[in-house]
Design an enzyme around this catalytic site. Structure first.
Site, PDB file in Angstrom:
ATOM      1  N   LYS A 137       0.849  -1.205   0.000  1.00 19.68           N
ATOM      2  CA  LYS A 137       0.000   0.000   0.000  1.00 19.68           C
ATOM      3  C   LYS A 137       0.881   1.251   0.000  1.00 19.68           C
ATOM      4  O   LYS A 137       2.081   1.176   0.302  1.00 19.68           O
ATOM      5  CB  LYS A 137      -0.897  -0.014   1.242  1.00 19.68           C
ATOM      6  CG  LYS A 137      -0.134   0.074   2.562  1.00 19.68           C
ATOM      7  CD  LYS A 137      -1.043  -0.159   3.766  1.00 19.68           C
ATOM      8  CE  LYS A 137      -0.241  -0.122   5.062  1.00 19.68           C
ATOM      9  NZ  LYS A 137      -1.080  -0.479   6.232  1.00 19.68           N
TER      10      LYS A 137
ATOM     11  N   ARG B 233     -10.305   0.302  14.913  1.00 21.62           N
ATOM     12  CA  ARG B 233     -10.433   0.966  13.609  1.00 21.62           C
ATOM     13  C   ARG B 233     -11.462   0.173  12.801  1.00 21.62           C
ATOM     14  O   ARG B 233     -12.588   0.045  13.253  1.00 21.62           O
ATOM     15  CB  ARG B 233      -9.073   1.046  12.911  1.00 21.62           C
ATOM     16  CG  ARG B 233      -8.041   1.785  13.752  1.00 21.62           C
ATOM     17  CD  ARG B 233      -6.812   2.204  12.974  1.00 21.62           C
ATOM     18  NE  ARG B 233      -6.328   1.200  12.045  1.00 21.62           N
ATOM     19  CZ  ARG B 233      -5.104   1.207  11.514  1.00 21.62           C
ATOM     20  NH1 ARG B 233      -4.251   2.153  11.854  1.00 21.62           N
ATOM     21  NH2 ARG B 233      -4.730   0.281  10.672  1.00 21.62           N
TER      22      ARG B 233
ATOM     23  N   TYR C 285      14.993  30.201   7.155  1.00 19.12           N
ATOM     24  CA  TYR C 285      13.887  31.035   7.651  1.00 19.12           C
ATOM     25  C   TYR C 285      13.848  31.096   9.167  1.00 19.12           C
ATOM     26  O   TYR C 285      14.032  30.087   9.837  1.00 19.12           O
ATOM     27  CB  TYR C 285      12.549  30.484   7.149  1.00 19.12           C
ATOM     28  CG  TYR C 285      12.405  30.531   5.650  1.00 19.12           C
ATOM     29  CD1 TYR C 285      12.509  31.730   4.948  1.00 19.12           C
ATOM     30  CD2 TYR C 285      12.161  29.363   4.939  1.00 19.12           C
ATOM     31  CE1 TYR C 285      12.378  31.761   3.571  1.00 19.12           C
ATOM     32  CE2 TYR C 285      12.017  29.383   3.555  1.00 19.12           C
ATOM     33  CZ  TYR C 285      12.139  30.587   2.878  1.00 19.12           C
ATOM     34  OH  TYR C 285      12.002  30.611   1.523  1.00 19.12           O
TER      35      TYR C 285
ATOM     36  N   MET D 113      11.110  24.378   1.822  1.00 16.48           N
ATOM     37  CA  MET D 113      10.337  23.576   0.873  1.00 16.48           C
ATOM     38  C   MET D 113      11.236  22.760  -0.056  1.00 16.48           C
ATOM     39  O   MET D 113      10.957  21.601  -0.355  1.00 16.48           O
ATOM     40  CB  MET D 113       9.435  24.488   0.037  1.00 16.48           C
ATOM     41  CG  MET D 113       8.522  23.722  -0.903  1.00 16.48           C
ATOM     42  SD  MET D 113       7.443  24.786  -1.881  1.00 16.48           S
ATOM     43  CE  MET D 113       6.337  25.437  -0.643  1.00 16.48           C
TER      44      MET D 113
HETATM   45  C1  LIG Z   1      -0.315  -1.544   6.888  1.00 20.12           C
HETATM   46  C2  LIG Z   1      -0.899  -2.792   7.342  1.00 20.12           C
HETATM   47  C3  LIG Z   1      -0.103  -3.942   7.554  1.00 20.12           C
HETATM   48  C4  LIG Z   1       1.408  -3.924   7.503  1.00 20.12           C
HETATM   49  O1  LIG Z   1       1.927  -3.416   8.709  1.00 20.12           O
HETATM   50  P1  LIG Z   1       3.515  -3.326   8.968  1.00 20.12           P
HETATM   51  O2  LIG Z   1       3.634  -2.886  10.382  1.00 20.12           O
HETATM   52  O3  LIG Z   1       4.038  -2.318   8.017  1.00 20.12           O
HETATM   53  O4  LIG Z   1       4.070  -4.676   8.718  1.00 20.12           O
HETATM   54  C5  LIG Z   1      -0.746  -5.129   7.842  1.00 20.12           C
HETATM   55  N1  LIG Z   1      -2.089  -5.192   7.939  1.00 20.12           N
HETATM   56  C6  LIG Z   1      -2.870  -4.118   7.780  1.00 20.12           C
HETATM   57  C7  LIG Z   1      -4.344  -4.249   7.920  1.00 20.12           C
HETATM   58  C8  LIG Z   1      -2.313  -2.877   7.497  1.00 20.12           C
HETATM   59  O5  LIG Z   1      -3.098  -1.813   7.358  1.00 20.12           O
END
Ligand SMILES: *Cc1c(COP(=O)(O)O)cnc(C)c1O
Length: 387
Positions: A28, A125, A264, A311
């Site tokens: 992802k 979640r 800055y 930036m």
């Molecule tokens: C991002 C994610 C993972 C991977 O987690 P890591 O700590 O990067 O290994 C696994 N399962 C779900 C549902 C996630 O959202």
């Protein structure tokens, strides 16, 4: 630069730890900033069994690149294009409301959706709350009987696996085991039970029963990229190799007197004559603005970034005057913010910025070209290409 040979080595290490459980490589967020398509190819080549993403759109992008391996997407909105997901053979995480639009899409297409039911065992979640789980598994069993879905997996996500001493992980795994039993009692036969993320996999060996954590499959993200999910352990200690190097070249060098303000706000003022080097990476490139003081390695030494991160650029104090002379060769010298080996780590930048290494690599912006080294296995032993 992203070293795909490092990614492949990490996959092999993680697979060995997970076996006989399968390995889902989580790609992802553009593979945590490493480039989803090249990383997906590399992890599959190294033996990953499946890919995981948050969004259907991310899964479709992998399919569009010709990647045919199993892909699971687990985070949906009411606008998610479930028909497109089914048409592309994308597996879907289902926490509750998604079951209705997915079965509807399956009916319309004459397809069977491959789904993984998700239970919330404590993270708070997505995932069905425990109270709604029995109704969800019943509805899924009904849809399965109608041929609209096939429940291939059941999963949950851990909240504190990066702190192995905490008791909540074991409680989550116990709730998960009960949830699987409920699903079985409803007639479901999910072959893939999965819970462990990277810290779960990497701490499983310390459990009384590692198989309760490893189950049928693990879902690992950050460790694929050679980063440690633990605050107190380095990648090297875990047998992992960081894959991403964030580098540029020194684009200006100047000698300055004591009393020179930098960047800055003039929050940094030199306290002695010194040499400043400009590196053209800033917060638009993903260097956190809060990361003042982060390390930069130039000509084999590590110096602090000084003053505010702008930036487009940061300034490094080389700590000695007179180095702008051409014989020092600083103009054009490589400047590495983080990478493997002797280079500073993404975790050092995370520490400077008050965040975690996950965020440091993931936020490297599209302005930074991704150069993939060792894209194919055959060249893994070859000299690194020039970016
Ligand atoms: C991002 C994610 C993972 C991977 O987690 P890591 O700590 O990067 O290994 C696994 N399962 C779900 C549902 C996630 O959202």
């Amino acid at each position: 630069m992203v070293d795909l040979a490092a990614v492949r080595a990490n996959v092999r290490r993680l697979r060995a730890l997970a076996a006989p459980a399968r390995l889902m490589a989580v790609v992802k967020a553009d593979a945590y900033g490493h480039g989803a398509v090249p990383v997906a190819r590399a992890v599959l080549e190294a033996g990953a069994d499946a890919l995981g993403v948050a969004h259907v759109g991310e899964a479709l992008a992998l399919r569009a690149a010709g990647i045919g391996a199993p892909v699971l997407a687990w985070l949906h909105t009411v606008d998610t294009d479930f028909p497109a997901a089914l048409a592309a053979d994308v597996e879907l995480g289902v926490s509750g409301w998604e079951l209705a639009p997915i079965t509807e899409a399956a009916r319309a297409l004459g397809a069977t959706a491959r789904i993984h039911l998700k239970i919330d065992t404590g993270l708070g979640r997505n995932g069905a709350p425990a109270a709604l789980w029995p109704a969800l598994v019943r509805a899924a069993a009904q849809a399965e009987a109608e041929g609209l879905v096939r429940v291939v997996g059941v999963f949950t996500h851990l909240a504190v696996a990066d702190e192995p001493a905490r008791p909540e992980t074991r409680e989550q795994l116990e709730r998960f085991r009960a949830a699987v039993a409920t699903a079985r009692a409803a007639g479901l036969r999910p072959g893939l039970r999965h819970a462990a993320n990277s810290p779960g996999l990497l701490s499983a060996a310390g459990l009384e029963r590692p198989e309760d954590m490893l189950l049928d499959m693990v879902r690992v993200g950050v460790s694929l990229y050679g980063l440690s999910p633990f605050a107190d352990r380095t990648p090297e200690q875990l047998g992992l190799v960081p894959a991403m190097t964030l580098r540029s070249t020194v684009s200006a060098v100047k000698d300055v007197p004591a009393g020179q303000g930098v960047s800055y706000g003039l929050s940094y003022v030199t306290d002695r004559p010194t040499t400043l080097a400009l590196v053209p990476l800033g917060y638009a490139d993903g260097v956190p603005r809060s990361g003042t003081g982060g390390p930069v390695r130039i000509q084999g030494r590590t110096y602090p970034e000084v003053g505010r991160v702008a930036m487009d650029q940061i300034v490094v104090d080389l700590g000695a005057p007179g180095r702008s002379a051409p014989e020092h060769g600083l103009l054009g010298a490589e400047a590495v913010l983080f990478g493997a080996g002797e280079n500073p780590s993404a975790s050092a930048w995370a520490e400077a910025a008050g965040t975690i290494n996950y965020e440091i690599v993931t936020r490297v912006s599209p302005r930074v070209p991704r150069v993939h080294l060792h894209a194919t296995e055959e060249r893994a032993g070859a000299e690194k290409e020039k970016p």
